[in-house]
Design an enzyme around this catalytic site. Structure first.
Site, PDB file in Angstrom:
ATOM      1  N   HIS A 188       0.884  -1.162   0.000  1.00  0.00           N
ATOM      2  CA  HIS A 188       0.000   0.000   0.000  1.00  0.00           C
ATOM      3  C   HIS A 188       0.923   1.213   0.000  1.00  0.00           C
ATOM      4  CE1 HIS A 188      -3.628   2.285   1.703  1.00  0.00           C
ATOM      5  NE2 HIS A 188      -2.625   3.147   1.789  1.00  0.00           N
ATOM      6  N   ASP A 290     -10.510  -4.616  -3.770  1.00  0.00           N
ATOM      7  CA  ASP A 290     -10.318  -4.028  -2.441  1.00  0.00           C
ATOM      8  C   ASP A 290     -11.649  -4.026  -1.682  1.00  0.00           C
ATOM      9  OD1 ASP A 290      -9.112  -2.957  -0.236  1.00  0.00           O
ATOM     10  OD2 ASP A 290      -8.740  -0.970  -1.085  1.00  0.00           O
TER      11      ASP A 290
END
Length: 420
Positions: A188, A290
Site C-alpha cells: 500500500h 479491495d
C-alpha cells in the site's frame, strides 16, 4: 429444470455448457464447453457428452471465473462486518472463484495459526478458493518483521495493507526475507506526512522498486491511483523489474465528486482516464476489488472502504465496456488471466487443462443495486440505487455450480446444484 443432489463431497465435477458466447483475454468464439474432473476438457460446436449435467446457456456470455488479488473478509475478529462464509457467498455471486484476503484481522495474520484458520474456514464454506496474505510486520505496526518464514507455507504473499511499511530498514529486511522464502510483497504505497497524494504514492513506489531490484523480491503495488505511480511502474517493467500492479473498479469508474471515503481517495476524471488508458495499454496488470465491508456506523464515522466484490464486474461492464472504452476481452484479461498468473494459478483462461472455473453473464440484463441484493454483510457502497448491466447469472468452480440465478450453494438451494 434439473436438480442434482450434492453435499460438497463426492459431487460430480463434470458439466456440459451448451450454446454460449466464449470470451477470454485472447479470443471470442461460440459453441459448447465441457468440464471433466474439474478441468476444461473440450470447447467446440455441438458437443455430445453422455450422462453429465447440462446447462443450456441460451446465448449467454461465458468468461473465465474472476480472480481477486485484494479483498478483506474480516475474519477472524471483525465478523460483525464480514466473515468468511458470507464473504465467500458474495464472491460467488460476483463471479469470483479465487480470492486473496488481506491480513488486517484480529488477531492479525502474522503467524501460521491465523493463516491455517482462514484455510480451514474456507474449506468449510466450500465455495471459492481463498489465498491468505500474511502480515509483513507483527500486528501491522511496521516495526518488527512477522514470522515470514513460518507463514510462507500458508500464504502466497505478505502485506501491511492499510498503511504500507514506512521504515526503510524494515522494508528492506522484508524484501530480503520475502525473496528468500519465494513470496511476493504487496505494498500500500502511501508515504505518511506527505499531503500531496501523487507525491506520497510516488515516493513509496520509488523506494520499493529500488528495494525490489536490489533484493530480487517480487513486488505488487496495490490499488495504484495516480498517473505518476503508473509511469514509474511501467518504466521499471521496461527495465525488467519484477513488479506488477492493480487498480480498483472504483478508481476507474467512480468520480471523486461522489465524496465517498476510500483509501486511497477516489480520483478525478482526468486521472481515471489515465488509469483506464494504462489498463488498456497493459501498464496496469489487474483489477482488484479491495472489497472492504463495514457497518453503516463505521461509514458514518468516516472509515474508508467500499463493499465491492459483488458489483465489480457489472460496474466495469456498464461504465467501460458498454461505452466502448474497454473490450470484454481486455476486461477478462484484467479480472481473470493476469491475476491468475500473478497468483500462479491454473485459472483465468478458457484453455484445455485449466481449472473449470467459469462465469456466465447476461450482458443485456439490468438490475438495481440495493441492500437486499447484496449478499455481503457490508452494504457500504455509493452504488445503492444505481442500475447496472452485465448481470452475473452463474458461477462454476472446478466444474461445480456454486451460484446460479441468484441462488448460492449451501444457502438458497441447500446442498443442491441447480442446473437450468
Amino acid at each position: 429444470m434439473l436438480l442434482l443432489r450434492g453435499t460438497g463431497q463426492g459431487v460430480s465435477t463434470d458439466i456440459l455448457i451448451k450454446n454460449v458466447r466464449f470470451v477470454d483475454a485472447p479470443w471470442q468464439h461460440s459453441g459448447d464447453l465441457f468440464i471433466h474432473d474439474g478441468r476444461i476438457q473440450a470447447i467446440g460446436h455441438r458437443l455430445d457428452i453422455s450422462d453429465v449435467p447440462i446447462i443450456q446457456g441460451d446465448g449467454r456470455t461465458l468468461l473465465p471465473g474472476f480472480v481477486d488479488l485484494h479483498a478483506h473478509f474480516r475474519d477472524p475478529g471483525f465478523t460483525y462486518k464480514e466473515d468468511i462464509l458470507p464473504g465467500n457467498r458474495a464472491a460467488a455471486a460476483g463471479g469470483y472463484t479465487a480470492v486473496s484476503v488481506m491480513a488486517n484481522t484480529d488477531p492479525v495474520c502474522d503467524c501460521p495459526d491465523v493463516a491455517r484458520y482462514v484455510h480451514s474456514k474456507a474449506r468449510e464454506a466450500g465455495l471459492v478458493e481463498l489465498f491468505p496474505v500474511g502480515a509483513i510486520t507483527c500486528g501491522l505496526q511496521g516495526e518488527t518483521l512477522s514470522d515470514m518464514e513460518g507463514l510462507a507455507p500458508y500464504v502466497w504473499a505478505f502485506s501491511d495493507d492499510g498503511s504500507g511499511v514506512q521504515r526503510n530498514d524494515v522494508m528492506l529486511s522484508a524484501c530480503q526475507k520475502a525473496a528468500s522464502v519465494g513470496r511476493l510483497l504487496i505494498e500500500h504505497c502511501e508515504t505518511q506526512g506527505i499531503e500531496d497524494r501523487a507525491l506520497s504514492e510516488a515516493l513509496m513506489v520509488a523506494r520499493d522498486l529500488i528495494f525490489s531490484r536490489y533484493t530480487g523480491c517480487r513486488l505488487h503495488v496495490a490499488h495504484v491511483s495516480t498517473a505518476r505511480a503508473v509511469e514509474m511502474i511501467d518504466r521499471a517493467k521496461r527495465n525488467n523489474a519484477r513488479v506488477t500492479c492493480e487498480v480498483t473498479p472504483h478508481h476507474l469508474c467512480i468520480d471523486e465528486e461522489t465524496d465517498y471515503t476510500v483509501n486511497p481517495r477516489l480520483a478525478n476524471r482526468a486521472t481515471r482516464q489515465t488509469l483506464l488508458q494504462a489498463l488498456v495499454d497493459e501498464q496496469i496488470d489487474a483489477i482488484a476489488t479491495d472489497h472492504a465491508p463495514h457497518t453503516l456506523k463505521d461509514k458514518a464515522d468516516g472509515i474508508p472502504g467500499i463493499s465491492g466484490i459483488e458489483t465489480a464486474f457489472p460496474l466495469l461492464y456498464s461504465h467501460l465496456v458498454k461505452s466502448g472504452r474497454l473490450t470484454l476481452s481486455q476486461l477478462s484479461r484484467s479480472m481473470s488471466l493476469n491475476p491468475a498468473r500473478i497468483l500462479s494459478l491454473s485459472k483465468g483462461a478458457l484453455t484445455h487443462g485449466h481449472d473449470g472455473d467459469i462465469v456466465l453473464i447476461e450482458e443485456d440484463e439490468s438490475f438495481t443495486v440495493s441492500e437486499n441484493s447484496l449478499v455481503s454483510k457490508g452494504k457500504n457502497t455509493p452504488l445503492l440505487g444505481t442500475t447496472l448491466s452485465g448481470r452475473i447469472w452463474a458461477t462454476i468452480h472446478k466444474g461445480e455450480m456454486i451460484f446460479i440465478d441468484g441462488n448460492i450453494k449451501g444457502r438458497d438451494f441447500d446442498d443442491y446444484r441447480q442446473v437450468i
